[in-house]
Design a protein around this motif. Structure first.
Motif, mmCIF file in Angstrom:
data_model
loop_
_atom_site.group_PDB
_atom_site.id
_atom_site.type_symbol
_atom_site.label_atom_id
_atom_site.label_comp_id
_atom_site.label_asym_id
_atom_site.label_seq_id
_atom_site.Cartn_x
_atom_site.Cartn_y
_atom_site.Cartn_z
ATOM 1 N N VAL A 32 4.363 0.216 2.034
ATOM 2 C CA VAL A 32 4.272 -0.609 3.243
ATOM 3 C C VAL A 32 3.546 -1.906 2.910
ATOM 4 N N PRO A 33 3.857 -2.999 3.591
ATOM 5 C CA PRO A 33 3.223 -4.286 3.276
ATOM 6 C C PRO A 33 1.735 -4.285 3.632
ATOM 7 N N LEU A 64 0.852 -1.181 0.000
ATOM 8 C CA LEU A 64 0.000 0.000 0.000
ATOM 9 C C LEU A 64 0.893 1.238 0.000
ATOM 10 N N THR A 65 0.361 2.340 -0.494
ATOM 11 C CA THR A 65 1.089 3.602 -0.470
ATOM 12 C C THR A 65 0.686 4.375 0.780
ATOM 13 N N CYS A 66 1.633 4.588 1.659
ATOM 14 C CA CYS A 66 1.403 5.356 2.882
ATOM 15 C C CYS A 66 1.942 6.768 2.651
ATOM 16 N N ALA A 71 -3.622 8.076 -4.487
ATOM 17 C CA ALA A 71 -3.134 9.120 -3.596
ATOM 18 C C ALA A 71 -3.100 10.466 -4.314
ATOM 19 N N VAL A 72 -2.616 10.452 -5.545
ATOM 20 C CA VAL A 72 -2.524 11.694 -6.323
ATOM 21 C C VAL A 72 -3.909 12.256 -6.600
ATOM 22 N N ARG A 73 -4.851 11.389 -6.921
ATOM 23 C CA ARG A 73 -6.210 11.861 -7.168
ATOM 24 C C ARG A 73 -6.803 12.527 -5.936
ATOM 25 N N PRO A 92 -3.149 12.473 8.445
ATOM 26 C CA PRO A 92 -3.335 11.650 9.646
ATOM 27 C C PRO A 92 -2.441 10.413 9.610
ATOM 28 N N MET A 93 -2.079 9.942 10.785
ATOM 29 C CA MET A 93 -1.224 8.774 10.886
ATOM 30 C C MET A 93 -1.815 7.600 10.121
ATOM 31 N N ALA A 94 -0.987 6.907 9.368
ATOM 32 C CA ALA A 94 -1.378 5.730 8.587
ATOM 33 C C ALA A 94 -2.473 6.074 7.580
#
Length: 294
Positions: free
Chosen positions: A64-65, A21-23, A119-121, A108-110
């Motif tokens: 992150v996994p 995942l992208t964090c 994420a970009v959107r 926010p965290m995580a």
């Protein structure tokens, strides 16, 4: 204005593999240089920190996994105090790296996305708001101030209650009532002093917000926390704010309270898009999320 050059930017269309995942830690217009990202690290189980381009903005992110950061696994981890602290420290490391060259909006965290494109959107949908907020935060830092009732006042009230042995009749009831009234009046004076300290500090701040007072279990103190506030201070006015703090902690406001302060910090308390700066912030912050929004 030319867009600032940034090292190792990842194209916006890049997708994480299905196992990751992208964090995203923070959004900025001033991307940190390669050596800062290389020296820093976010979550221990994730990959290196990296940049993702999003129009005029940059995201500081980490792969992150998914097995460790899906909703069930993450929820279970954050219910354990030691894991919550570890995650909070990892998140702060990522935000701090992003903030080295200039202002940032910490997420926010995580805050997790299925891939970079998502994420970009999410960031692009609020680009104008994020750019305006980054402008407001430039050249400003956060200071945390906590006010507690003084230990001496609390112990004195408790001691007076034990000075006299219980007695029968109206005299005893009168003494009990007087002690309660004394405690109540002392609490009211301390609370008024805390509010006066807050009003004084706001004179030297761009903005201020109050968090919910922390419990005695969290503070480790036997007296109640009367004020848990954050102040956004211009770097140019830092000496004036520090001077006001010094006068307050020296007891200028009066007896019955103890003031502690720390800073300067990244302005977490003032970096939320949906927040009125003079309102009340949620001390717990936003909940960890998947497919989060800035």
């Amino acid at each position: 204005m030319n867009r600032p050059a940034a090292p190792a930017a990842v194209p916006a269309g890049r997708q994480s593999t299905p196992t990751t995942l992208t964090c995203v830690f923070a959004v900025t217009r001033t991307p940190p240089p390669a050596d800062v990202l290389t020296a820093a690290h976010g979550y221990d189980e994730g990959g290196p920190l990296r940049l993702v381009a999003a129009g005029p903005l940059w995201l500081v992110a980490q792969d992150v996994p998914a097995a460790s950061f899906d909703a069930a696994s993450l929820g279970e981890r954050l219910n354990r105090p030691e894991e919550l602290e570890r995650c909070a420290r990892a998140h702060h490391r990522g935000v701090a790296a992003a903030a080295r060259p200039g202002p940032v909006v910490p997420l926010p965290m995580a805050t997790l996305y299925l891939g970079d494109l998502n994420a970009v959107r999410a960031v692009s949908d609020r680009e104008a708001e994020l750019c305006a907020l980054l402008d407001r935060l430039r050249g400003r830092t956060e200071w945390a101030v906590k006010v507690h009732a003084a230990e001496a006042s609390a112990s004195g009230a408790a001691g007076s209650a034990a000075e006299e042995a219980p007695a029968g009749g109206r005299a005893y009831l009168s003494r009990v009532s007087a002690r309660r009234r004394t405690r109540s009046e002392a609490q009211e004076r301390a609370l008024a002093a805390a509010h006066e300290a807050d009003r004084e500090l706001r004179r030297y701040a761009v903005a201020a917000t109050r968090h919910r007072p922390q419990s005695e279990q969290l503070t480790g103190r036997s007296t109640p926390q009367l004020l848990n506030a954050a102040y956004l201070v211009d770097d140019a006015g830092r000496e004036e704010f520090a001077g006001a703090l010094a006068r307050l902690t020296a007891g200028r406001i009066g007896t019955g309270i103890e003031i502690t302060a720390s800073g300067p910090w990244i302005p977490y308390s003032f970096a939320r898009l949906d927040q009125e700066w003079d309102g009340t912030a949620d001390p717990e912050g936003a909940a960890p999320q998947h497919e989060g929004r800035p």
